[in-house]
Design an enzyme around this catalytic site. Structure first.
Site, PDB file in Angstrom:
ATOM      1  N   SER A   1     -10.403  -0.917   4.044  1.00 41.45           N
ATOM      2  CA  SER A   1      -9.632  -0.721   5.232  1.00 41.45           C
ATOM      3  C   SER A   1      -9.084   0.322   5.840  1.00 41.45           C
ATOM      4  O   SER A   1      -8.597   1.012   4.953  1.00 41.45           O
ATOM      5  CB  SER A   1      -8.703  -2.011   5.004  1.00 41.45           C
ATOM      6  OG  SER A   1      -9.220  -3.259   4.664  1.00 41.45           O
TER       7      SER A   1
ATOM      8  N   GLU B   1      -4.235   3.405   6.262  1.00 43.99           N
ATOM      9  CA  GLU B   1      -4.287   3.117   4.806  1.00 43.99           C
ATOM     10  C   GLU B   1      -4.885   4.371   4.062  1.00 43.99           C
ATOM     11  O   GLU B   1      -4.733   4.837   2.896  1.00 43.99           O
ATOM     12  CB  GLU B   1      -4.742   1.850   4.515  1.00 43.99           C
ATOM     13  CG  GLU B   1      -4.693   1.609   3.095  1.00 43.99           C
ATOM     14  CD  GLU B   1      -5.350  -0.150   3.069  1.00 43.99           C
ATOM     15  OE1 GLU B   1      -4.879  -0.846   3.893  1.00 43.99           O
ATOM     16  OE2 GLU B   1      -5.817  -0.390   1.886  1.00 43.99           O
TER      17      GLU B   1
ATOM     18  N   ARG C   1       0.774  -1.261   0.037  1.00 49.81           N
ATOM     19  CA  ARG C   1      -0.053  -0.026   0.012  1.00 49.81           C
ATOM     20  C   ARG C   1       0.842   1.190   0.037  1.00 49.81           C
ATOM     21  O   ARG C   1       0.519   2.252   0.461  1.00 49.81           O
ATOM     22  CB  ARG C   1      -1.002  -0.105   1.321  1.00 49.81           C
ATOM     23  CG  ARG C   1      -2.011  -1.074   1.304  1.00 49.81           C
ATOM     24  CD  ARG C   1      -2.938  -1.241   0.157  1.00 49.81           C
ATOM     25  NE  ARG C   1      -3.636  -2.430   0.215  1.00 49.81           N
ATOM     26  CZ  ARG C   1      -3.284  -3.628  -0.318  1.00 49.81           C
ATOM     27  NH1 ARG C   1      -2.174  -3.607  -0.955  1.00 49.81           N
ATOM     28  NH2 ARG C   1      -4.050  -4.755   0.060  1.00 49.81           N
TER      29      ARG C   1
END
Ligand code: FAD
Length: 323
Positions: free
Chosen positions: A246, A316, A179
């Site tokens: 998320s 994130e 990520r």
């Protein structure tokens, strides 16, 4: 930005310029403040022309479908550029010695890439069906699921900077991680947590398109995989309420959701925002949540997990704007 300057620019450009644009309508959390200026380019040329015309120092927020974005209630002092109406081309790509693939501009929705590849008997892009963002957002985030990540299938990308200069780049030009995607050699301001995972630095550069390298295979099998993947998502994620996927990256060897749940936070609400009782790494908007409610839950989860497990959760989702 100086109003008169913008209006002059608009005369030569073909996109749509809006003032005080509420960002809640453009992010999947359906919450947050107003952008001082928003621009919807007409096409790639117009997009490049608009970037060139911006005054030096004007903050630019490149935005796809806002599926990983929280804009604080105080709004954004800068210009948001939306890619999804303009950068929409998708076609088959012949990558010479690298084989075949799909070329998609930054504003194309990821599920469209997955379906288009399957339709053309190309396999390996199925995971993109589960990512409700654009190709540009997926490149910036190295979005992924079920063991695959965006940069696993990138042959090369096309970028543009503020001066309008376009460049072809390959994975080797970036530090690609879970990520996180950073252009090598770029200075990252230490006080900018957002910088990790973005393509920034002195020379701001954004994604315009990507060529995905894919293998020949069975389109029917590929479509089957996509259906399976979407079924799994519906079973495990709170897709009926606005969310941004998320909130935290999974720490090495563990799951953010497990840690948050173990802190007793599943179902905890602040205002109209709630840590999902279906998946503890999701925060849902139960209708009318403020960005501040969502951010307060993020801080609560971070604090609780650090206190209980000594683990620092990394975000994130991207949080921008003034509180
Ligand atoms: C229900 C749900 C499920 C999700 N599941 C997953 C998942 O399984 N895996 C996963 O990785 N993510 C998941 N996400 C998060 C999100 O979809 C991804 O991060 C996605 O890649 C974001 O794309 P976007 O176009 O919405 O980007 P945005 O949210 O608009 O922007 C995200 C970041 O990308 C930058 N960006 C956008 N476009 C460009 C561009 N052209 N050039 C440079 N930077 C750009 C923005 O500046 C911002 O920093 C999920 C989200 C939701 C709501």
């Amino acid at each position: 930005m100086n109003m008169a300057e913008t209006d002059n620019l608009a005369a030569g450009l073909r996109g749509e310029l809006r003032r005080r644009e509420p960002m809640a309508g453009h992010v999947s959390w359906r919450a947050g403040g107003v952008a001082r200026t928003a621009y919807f380019p007409a096409d790639l040329d117009d997009f490049v022309g608009f970037l060139r015309s911006l005054p030096a120092g004007e903050p630019v927020y490149m935005t796809g479908l806002g599926s990983n974005l929280l804009v604080r209630d105080g709004g954004l002092r800068g210009t948001v550029i939306f890619t999804h109406r303009a950068l929409r081309e998708i076609r088959l790509d012949h990558l010479g010695a690298l084989g075949g693939g799909v070329y998609a501009e930054a504003g194309v929705a990821c599920p469209k890439v997955a379906r288009y590849a399957a339709l053309n008997e190309l396999v390996g892009a199925e995971f993109l069906a589960g990512i409700p963002g654009t190709v540009g957002g997926a490149l910036a985030m190295n979005a992924g699921c079920y063991g695959s990540e965006t940069w696993d299938i990138v042959a090369h990308v096309l970028t543009v900077d503020r001066t309008g200069k376009t460049r072809a780049r390959t994975r080797e030009d970036y530090e690609v991680d879970y990520r996180s995607v950073v252009l090598r050699g770029q200075e990252i301001p230490p006080n900018l947590p957002l910088a990790k995972g973005g393509v920034r630095g002195d020379l701001e550069e954004w994604f315009v398109a990507a060529s995905f390298r894919l293998k020949r295979g069975s389109g029917a099998e590929s479509r089957g995989k996509i259906t399976e993947l979407l079924k799994r998502r519906i079973a495990t994620q709170p897709l009926g309420e606005p969310n941004a996927g998320s909130v935290f990256r999974n720490p090495k060897g563990d799951y953010a959701a497990r840690l948050i749940e173990a802190c007793g936070l599943k179902g905890r609400a602040i205002g109209k925002a709630m840590i999902s009782d279906k998946h503890a790494n999701f925060i849902v908007n139960r209708g009318g949540a403020r960005a501040a409610d969502i951010e307060a839950l993020i801080l609560l989860a971070e604090h609780s997990v650090r206190e209980k497990f000594g683990i620092v959760l990394e975000r994130e989702v991207r949080i921008v704007g003034d509180g």
